[in-house]
Design an enzyme around this catalytic site. Structure first.
Site, mmCIF file in Angstrom:
data_model
loop_
_atom_site.group_PDB
_atom_site.id
_atom_site.type_symbol
_atom_site.label_atom_id
_atom_site.label_comp_id
_atom_site.label_asym_id
_atom_site.label_seq_id
_atom_site.Cartn_x
_atom_site.Cartn_y
_atom_site.Cartn_z
ATOM 1 N N HIS A 133 0.830 -1.202 0.000
ATOM 2 C CA HIS A 133 0.000 0.000 0.000
ATOM 3 C C HIS A 133 0.866 1.253 0.000
ATOM 4 O O HIS A 133 2.097 1.179 -0.070
ATOM 5 C CB HIS A 133 -0.992 -0.022 1.169
ATOM 6 C CG HIS A 133 -0.365 -0.081 2.540
ATOM 7 N ND1 HIS A 133 0.295 0.971 3.113
ATOM 8 C CD2 HIS A 133 -0.320 -1.092 3.447
ATOM 9 C CE1 HIS A 133 0.715 0.641 4.318
ATOM 10 N NE2 HIS A 133 0.364 -0.624 4.540
ATOM 11 N N CYS A 145 2.886 -4.884 6.526
ATOM 12 C CA CYS A 145 2.744 -4.730 5.076
ATOM 13 C C CYS A 145 4.030 -4.200 4.451
ATOM 14 O O CYS A 145 4.994 -3.898 5.143
ATOM 15 C CB CYS A 145 1.608 -3.748 4.778
ATOM 16 S SG CYS A 145 -0.016 -4.321 5.334
#
Length: 171
Positions: A133, A145
């Site tokens: 992201h 992430c």
């Protein structure tokens, strides 16, 4: 061709794909070969890129990308409750169990690529919501992430091949 995570320094690294190389943020706890829910680490391994979600209110048209692409809406979520049957899967809100809301007030999930981590099969407690992201300013560490600056992520998405995977080396 795989995306490679290289030059790892704790929660910061470089991401390389073809002729492109970008800075990226990783989990607060770095990389782990034994990912567990809530450990703040990015899982090591080779993971396919499943799908791109994007905020249609932030882009005039879908970003260029060879992955499946889907518009996000305010009712999109992802279950992070290890004891729920929909653990580590897309859900619609409202949702009674613990979950990540994908439509956020910050810009972090304006572009969200689902990584094929712990999804075939799903193992309860082995970690959920592992995405690529948009990075926060200064590459603030993530919860597990991989995060890139928005312009870098757009360049990467446009360059990807259909069957691209990401390789995150063991620590």
């Amino acid at each position: 061709m795989d995306i490679e995570i290289i030059n790892i320094d704790g929660s910061r690294a470089r991401l390389r794909y073809g002729g492109h190389e970008f800075g990226c943020a990783l989990g607060k706890a770095g990389i782990t070969a034994a990912k567990r829910e809530g450990d703040h680490a990015t899982p090591a391994g080779r993971f396919p890129l499943r799908k791109l979600y994007y905020r249609p209110d932030k882009f005039n048209s879908p970003p260029e990308c060879r992955l499946p692409v889907e518009e996000m809406d305010p009712l999109d979520g992802w279950c992070d409750a290890p004891d729920h049957t929909l653990y580590n899967q897309y859900v619609r809100l409202p949702f009674s169990a613990s979950h990540e809301q994908l439509w956020r007030t910050d810009d972090v999930y304006d572009l969200l690529v689902v990584l094929g981590y712990n999804d075939d099969p799903v193992i309860p407690g082995a970690g959920s919501c592992i995405f690529m992201h948009v990075a926060r300013e200064g590459y603030v560490p993530t919860e597990g992430c991989v995060a890139l600056q928005k312009d870098d992520l757009l360049l990467l998405l446009a360059a990807l091949e259909e069957r691209t995977a990401i390789h995150i080396p063991e620590p």
